[in-house]
Write an enzyme that holds these catalytic residues in place. Structure first.
Site, PDB file in Angstrom:
ATOM      1  CG  ASP A  59      -1.906   1.103   1.293  1.00 57.51           C
ATOM      2  OD1 ASP A  59      -2.183   1.693   0.233  1.00 57.51           O
ATOM      3  OD2 ASP A  59      -2.378   1.412   2.393  1.00 57.51           O
ATOM      4  CD  GLU A  97      -5.137   6.591   0.214  1.00 57.11           C
ATOM      5  OE1 GLU A  97      -6.252   6.072   0.122  1.00 57.11           O
ATOM      6  OE2 GLU A  97      -4.248   6.180   1.016  1.00 57.11           O
ATOM      7  CD  GLU A  98      -2.316   5.048   3.810  1.00 58.94           C
ATOM      8  OE1 GLU A  98      -3.414   4.984   4.395  1.00 58.94           O
ATOM      9  OE2 GLU A  98      -1.856   4.127   3.127  1.00 58.94           O
TER      10      GLU A  98
END
Length: 360
Positions: A94, A125-126
Site C-alpha cells: 500500500d 492519501e493515508e
C-alpha cells in the site's frame, strides 16, 4: 528496472505525514524512475508535496491519468525484507511497489501513445487526500479516466465507500455520585445515543456492502469517580456506500440534522467524503478487465469498504478505478507485496493503455 531493489529503497523511506522531507524524498525516488524528458509540475498544500508528470508542454486534459500515493502509516521499522516472492515492509502493498510500476509504464508509453497520459504522485492519501489528489483536481487537473494503483490483486474496483467522521456530544448536570437523582449523567445519555445509531447501523457479523459504524472513542472531562459527569463525547467513523441515500449525496448540514434526530444529542461533522463509483460497463472498465484476463487474472469487479482518492474524480463525473498488484497485510507488521503479480500487472496496464481508443 530492478524493481525489488528500487522498491526496497523506496520502502526504507519513512514517508509518514509528519515527515515532509521524507515525503518529498519518496517523490523524488519515483521521479528518478520516470527519468528526464518530461514536464514535472510540483504542487504543495499544507506542507504536503505532490507532483504531476506529463509530456513537455502545457498541461493537457489527460485521456488517462495514473495515480499513486507514496505516504504510509507509521511503523516501528521501515526496512524491506524479501522472502521468496514476497517483499515485506511498510508500504510494500500500500502502495509503493505499484507506484514504481506505474512510473515505469508511464515512462515507456507516454511518448508513444496517441493520447495524453499523465502520472499523478501524491503524499497524503493515508490522511484524507485533500492536499494531494483533491488539491490537484481543484487546481484544474482533468482526465477522462483514472487508474489508481492501490492493491487489488488485478481485480478492478469500481466502488468504494464514503467516509464520515463525527462527534456526538451530550450534556447533563453534575452532582455528587451518592445522589445521582440530583444530576443528569451525560455518559448515560451519550451511550444511549450511540446505541440508537448502532441500532440503525448494527455491526455486521460478516462482510456486507452496507453502512458500518465504528465507535472509536468515548470521553468525558469528569475525573472524579464520585461525581456525575456533566458532559461526554463519542467519536464515530462511518463508512457508507452510494446506496445509503440518508448519507450519500447529502451535505454536512443535512447529515448533522439526520444524525441529531437519530441520536437525540448534538452532532458535529468533522470529515465527510463521498462514495466513489465508476460505471462497470464503460469501455475503459471493460477493456481493463479484458487486459487483466489476458495477463492471467480474473479481472473481476471488486468493491472496497475503505475510502479512496477516486472519490475526488467520481464527484466530478470522472470514472476512476482501483487496479493494482497483489499482496496482503496493509498497515500491519507483516505487510507484503506479491512479486509474482508485478509482471502480469505491468502487462495488463500496457495492454489496456495501448488498446484504448484516443477518444472517449
Amino acid at each position: 528496472m530492478d524493481l525489488p531493489a528500487r522498491a526496497a529503497e523506496l520502502i526504507a523511506v519513512p514517508s509518514t505525514t509528519d515527515r515532509p522531507g521524507d515525503l518529498r524524498r519518496a517523490l523524488e525516488l519515483v521521479l528518478d524512475v520516470v527519468g528526464p524528458g518530461f514536464t514535472v509540475e510540483w504542487f504543495e498544500s499544507r506542507g504536503k508535496p505532490s507532483a504531476l508528470v506529463h509530456l513537455p508542454g502545457s498541461r493537457p486534459a489527460f485521456r488517462v491519468l495514473l495515480n499513486a500515493h507514496l505516504d504510509v502509516v507509521p511503523a516501528d521499522a521501515y526496512a524491506a525484507r524479501r522472502d521468496g516472492d514476497r517483499l515485506y515492509g511498510r508500504g510494500a502493498q500500500d502502495m509503493k511497489v505499484a507506484a514504481l510500476v506505474l512510473a515505469d509504464v508511464f515512462r515507456s508509453l507516454a511518448p508513444v501513445l496517441p493520447y495524453p497520459l499523465g502520472l499523478q504522485l501524491v503524499t497524503d492519501e493515508e490522511v484524507g487526500g485533500y492536499d494531494g489528489t483533491a488539491h490537484q483536481v481543484a487546481a484544474g487537473v482533468a482526465a477522462g479516466f483514472v487508474v489508481i494503483g492501490e492493491q487489488s490483486g488485478l481485480r478492478v474496483v469500481t466502488d468504494s465507500k464514503g467516509i464520515l467522521q463525527v462527534r456526538l456530544h451530550a450534556t447533563g448536570t453534575a452532582a455528587h455520585a451518592a445522589y445521582p437523582w440530583l444530576g443528569a449523567n451525560a455518559l448515560l445519555t451519550l451511550t444511549a445515543a450511540v446505541d440508537a445509531v448502532l441500532r440503525r447501523y448494527p455491526v455486521p457479523p460478516e462482510e456486507q456492502w452496507r453502512t458500518t459504524v465504528n465507535v472509536a472513542r468515548i470521553e468525558t472531562g469528569n475525573r472524579a469517580v464520585n461525581q456525575v459527569p456533566a458532559e461526554a463525547t463519542a467519536w464515530l467513523d462511518i463508512r457508507f456506500p452510494s446506496e445509503d441515500t440518508d448519507l450519500a449525496g447529502r451535505t454536512a448540514e443535512e447529515i448533522t440534522a439526520f444524525l441529531r434526530a437519530l441520536s437525540g444529542v448534538d452532532v458535529t461533522v468533522d470529515s465527510l467524503g463521498p462514495p466513489h463509483h465508476a460505471d462497470p460497463d464503460s469501455p475503459e472498465v471493460t477493456l481493463l478487465r479484458a487486459a487483466a484476463r489476458e495477463a492471467g487474472y480474473s479481472g473481476e469487479l471488486l468493491r472496497k469498504h475503505g475510502a479512496a482518492d477516486g472519490r475526488f474524480y467520481s464527484a466530478r463525473g470522472v470514472d476512476a478505478v482501483i487496479f493494482g498488484p497483489g499482496g496482503d497485510g496493509q498497515h500491519g507488521p507483516h505487510e507484503y507485496a506479491d512479486l509474482t503479480t508485478v509482471a502480469p500487472y505491468r502487462k495488463a496496464l500496457v495492454l489496456f493503455l495501448t488498446g484504448l481508443s484516443p477518444a472517449r
